[in-house]
Write a protein that holds these residues in place. Structure first.
Motif, PDB file in Angstrom:
ATOM      1  N   VAL A  12       6.196  10.605  -5.196  1.00  0.00           N
ATOM      2  CA  VAL A  12       4.745  10.247  -5.891  1.00  0.00           C
ATOM      3  C   VAL A  12       3.765   9.781  -4.840  1.00  0.00           C
ATOM      4  O   VAL A  12       4.409   9.365  -3.586  1.00  0.00           O
ATOM      5  CB  VAL A  12       5.004   9.193  -7.032  1.00  0.00           C
ATOM      6  CG1 VAL A  12       5.917   9.564  -8.134  1.00  0.00           C
ATOM      7  CG2 VAL A  12       5.394   7.860  -6.425  1.00  0.00           C
ATOM      8  N   PRO A  13       2.440   9.995  -5.017  1.00  0.00           N
ATOM      9  CA  PRO A  13       1.567   9.297  -4.030  1.00  0.00           C
ATOM     10  C   PRO A  13       1.376   8.058  -4.029  1.00  0.00           C
ATOM     11  O   PRO A  13       1.591   7.399  -5.149  1.00  0.00           O
ATOM     12  CB  PRO A  13       0.249  10.064  -4.590  1.00  0.00           C
ATOM     13  CG  PRO A  13       0.538  10.428  -5.774  1.00  0.00           C
ATOM     14  CD  PRO A  13       1.921  10.672  -6.257  1.00  0.00           C
ATOM     15  N   THR A  14       0.855   7.308  -3.017  1.00  0.00           N
ATOM     16  CA  THR A  14       0.985   5.806  -2.986  1.00  0.00           C
ATOM     17  C   THR A  14      -1.027   5.935  -2.710  1.00  0.00           C
ATOM     18  O   THR A  14      -1.491   6.958  -2.229  1.00  0.00           O
ATOM     19  CB  THR A  14       1.462   5.208  -1.983  1.00  0.00           C
ATOM     20  OG1 THR A  14       1.329   5.806  -0.833  1.00  0.00           O
ATOM     21  CG2 THR A  14       2.783   5.549  -2.132  1.00  0.00           C
ATOM     22  N   ARG A  15      -1.385   4.645  -2.473  1.00  0.00           N
ATOM     23  CA  ARG A  15      -2.962   4.576  -2.126  1.00  0.00           C
ATOM     24  C   ARG A  15      -3.166   4.879  -0.677  1.00  0.00           C
ATOM     25  O   ARG A  15      -4.151   5.653  -0.416  1.00  0.00           O
ATOM     26  CB  ARG A  15      -2.974   2.834  -2.162  1.00  0.00           C
ATOM     27  CG  ARG A  15      -3.347   2.215  -3.422  1.00  0.00           C
ATOM     28  CD  ARG A  15      -3.816   0.792  -3.122  1.00  0.00           C
ATOM     29  NE  ARG A  15      -3.604   0.467  -4.716  1.00  0.00           N
ATOM     30  CZ  ARG A  15      -4.858   0.099  -5.571  1.00  0.00           C
ATOM     31  NH1 ARG A  15      -5.899   0.843  -4.785  1.00  0.00           N
ATOM     32  NH2 ARG A  15      -4.790  -0.367  -6.581  1.00  0.00           N
ATOM     33  N   ALA A 274       7.099  -0.608   1.086  1.00  0.00           N
ATOM     34  CA  ALA A 274       5.649  -1.069   1.428  1.00  0.00           C
ATOM     35  C   ALA A 274       5.674  -2.337   1.994  1.00  0.00           C
ATOM     36  O   ALA A 274       6.603  -3.028   1.897  1.00  0.00           O
ATOM     37  CB  ALA A 274       5.250  -1.020   0.005  1.00  0.00           C
ATOM     38  N   PRO A 275       4.489  -2.563   2.616  1.00  0.00           N
ATOM     39  CA  PRO A 275       4.271  -3.950   2.966  1.00  0.00           C
ATOM     40  C   PRO A 275       4.416  -4.989   2.128  1.00  0.00           C
ATOM     41  O   PRO A 275       4.163  -5.002   0.971  1.00  0.00           O
ATOM     42  CB  PRO A 275       2.996  -3.800   3.379  1.00  0.00           C
ATOM     43  CG  PRO A 275       2.532  -2.618   3.847  1.00  0.00           C
ATOM     44  CD  PRO A 275       3.199  -1.877   2.722  1.00  0.00           C
ATOM     45  N   GLY A 276       5.398  -6.144   2.484  1.00  0.00           N
ATOM     46  CA  GLY A 276       5.566  -7.287   1.764  1.00  0.00           C
ATOM     47  C   GLY A 276       6.990  -7.187   1.005  1.00  0.00           C
ATOM     48  O   GLY A 276       7.697  -8.127   0.637  1.00  0.00           O
ATOM     49  N   ASN A 277       7.523  -5.942   1.144  1.00  0.00           N
ATOM     50  CA  ASN A 277       9.112  -5.835   0.766  1.00  0.00           C
ATOM     51  C   ASN A 277       9.997  -6.179   1.942  1.00  0.00           C
ATOM     52  O   ASN A 277       9.768  -6.571   2.950  1.00  0.00           O
ATOM     53  CB  ASN A 277       9.424  -4.340   0.319  1.00  0.00           C
ATOM     54  CG  ASN A 277       8.642  -4.054  -1.158  1.00  0.00           C
ATOM     55  OD1 ASN A 277       7.968  -4.913  -1.535  1.00  0.00           O
ATOM     56  ND2 ASN A 277       8.750  -2.638  -1.236  1.00  0.00           N
ATOM     57  N   THR A 278      11.217  -6.222   1.487  1.00  0.00           N
ATOM     58  CA  THR A 278      12.095  -6.760   2.449  1.00  0.00           C
ATOM     59  C   THR A 278      12.246  -5.817   3.681  1.00  0.00           C
ATOM     60  O   THR A 278      12.352  -6.387   4.799  1.00  0.00           O
ATOM     61  CB  THR A 278      13.833  -6.761   1.617  1.00  0.00           C
ATOM     62  OG1 THR A 278      13.628  -7.621   0.528  1.00  0.00           O
ATOM     63  CG2 THR A 278      14.741  -7.240   2.741  1.00  0.00           C
ATOM     64  N   LEU A 279      12.167  -4.607   3.595  1.00  0.00           N
ATOM     65  CA  LEU A 279      11.933  -3.624   4.617  1.00  0.00           C
ATOM     66  C   LEU A 279      10.835  -2.925   4.464  1.00  0.00           C
ATOM     67  O   LEU A 279      10.428  -2.635   3.351  1.00  0.00           O
ATOM     68  CB  LEU A 279      13.143  -2.493   4.717  1.00  0.00           C
ATOM     69  CG  LEU A 279      14.627  -3.187   4.877  1.00  0.00           C
ATOM     70  CD1 LEU A 279      15.383  -1.740   5.014  1.00  0.00           C
ATOM     71  CD2 LEU A 279      14.659  -3.486   6.337  1.00  0.00           C
ATOM     72  N   ASP A 280      10.170  -2.729   5.638  1.00  0.00           N
ATOM     73  CA  ASP A 280       8.849  -1.928   5.510  1.00  0.00           C
ATOM     74  C   ASP A 280       9.085  -0.577   6.651  1.00  0.00           C
ATOM     75  O   ASP A 280      10.379  -0.653   7.230  1.00  0.00           O
ATOM     76  CB  ASP A 280       7.451  -2.550   5.589  1.00  0.00           C
ATOM     77  CG  ASP A 280       7.299  -3.053   7.264  1.00  0.00           C
ATOM     78  OD1 ASP A 280       8.258  -2.624   8.148  1.00  0.00           O
ATOM     79  OD2 ASP A 280       6.783  -4.189   7.321  1.00  0.00           O
TER      80      ASP A 280
END
Length: 319
Positions: A12-15, A274-280
């Protein structure tokens, strides 16, 4: 040969990232080749420096929606604009039926020829400059990777040296530029190779997505100047990768290493990092570089000029 990433997300697309599509611009012949065409690809082209009027070939890896849902929109728009002469499409079984069904139910008519070529492993296109081949990858449905090989070219012709040898200009120069041996009117035999610089080695690009680690990808990427390879998951999510038959960053890096590719550009990232997750994504890049240091992470609208020599420069790299 310039690569432009038009979509680097998976599923899926993201921002910040659209779904899969990679463009290869060939300035020497004013052509644009497209690899996969996820939904929204035509909008990405409009936001880039690419010209849809130069579109001539589309290569589809497999029939999952995030790789094909942009096809009809792009082809229809090109037809309405009236600026495309012909498009050849290459892809797995089912691609032609999909296009024909979409044409029928949307009552669309292309104003230019569109020919769909069903591919199988081996050479699928060749002309005087390029050879394109494909090979099977390992995914949930039939999927193909592609290898674009530019043919070697004679080195630069030394005009001054030819003049010093009092070789008359004209058709003979063309023969000598091609490295041929010619006999002059005065009986001298001239080997064109002696008047040309070192042979310019053709560049090679491999495009492998979607797939889990497999021999097919390694074969396509053999000695490639650039390997574009999916890296949907982090190494810690290898179980998911095997379940869904996608690659981790370490699988992509291992493919590049075993194939002796010169550079790895990873794409097709899961939105879970995504930024803010455990892994980016920065963590994913470090994982790959631990195995194959010459690795970079693609982002939408990143462009990369494929060099002729080993000196590789990638500007404005970011995650």
């Amino acid at each position: 040969m310039q690569i432009t990433f038009l979509g680097t997300s998976s599923g899926v697309p993201t921002r910040a990232r659209n779904v899969s599509s990679v463009a290869l611009r060939l300035p020497q012949r004013a052509e644009l080749w497209l690899f996969d065409c996820g939904e929204g690809t035509q909008h990405q082209i409009l936001r880039s420096d690419l010209k849809s009027s130069q579109l001539s070939r589309i290569f589809v890896t497999h029939m999952h929606g995030d790789h094909i849902f942009g096809l009809m929109g792009l082809l229809a728009s090109c037809g309405l604009a009236g600026n495309v002469e012909r498009v050849d499409m290459y892809g797995p079984p089912g691609l032609n039926e999909y296009i024909q069904a979409a044409l029928r139910y949307s009552h669309t008519h292309f104003s230019y020829p569109v020919k769909v070529h069903t591919v199988r492993p081996g050479v699928i296109f060749e002309d005087h400059e390029f050879t394109v081949s494909c090979g099977l990858l390992h995914h949930r449905i039939p999927a193909f990777g592609y290898r674009i090989a530019e043919k070697d070219r004679p080195g630069r012709f030394d005009v001054e040296k030819a003049k010093a040898l009092q070789i008359p200009p004209g058709r003979i120069y063309g023969q000598l530029k091609r490295g041929e041996t010619v006999t002059l009117a005065d009986g001298r035999v001239i080997n064109g190779k002696n008047l040309c610089g070192p042979t310019e080695i053709g560049r090679k690009i491999a495009y492998c997505t979607d797939t889990v680690y497999c021999e097919g990808a390694i074969e396509l990427a053999q000695d490639a100047d650039v390997l574009i390879h999916e890296a949907t998951f982090a190494h810690q999510d290898a179980d998911l990768a095997f379940q869904r038959l996608h690659s981790t960053t370490t699988m992509a890096a291992q493919t590049a290493l075993v194939a002796k590719a010169k550079r790895l550009l990873m794409t097709h990232f899961s939105p879970r990092y995504a930024p803010g997750n455990t892994l980016d994504l920065k963590d994913l890049l470090l994982e790959a570089r631990a195995i194959f240091p010459n690795t970079d992470m693609a982002y939408d609208f990143m462009t990369y000029e494929v060099p002729r020599r080993r000196q590789v420069e990638l500007t404005d790299v970011r995650v």
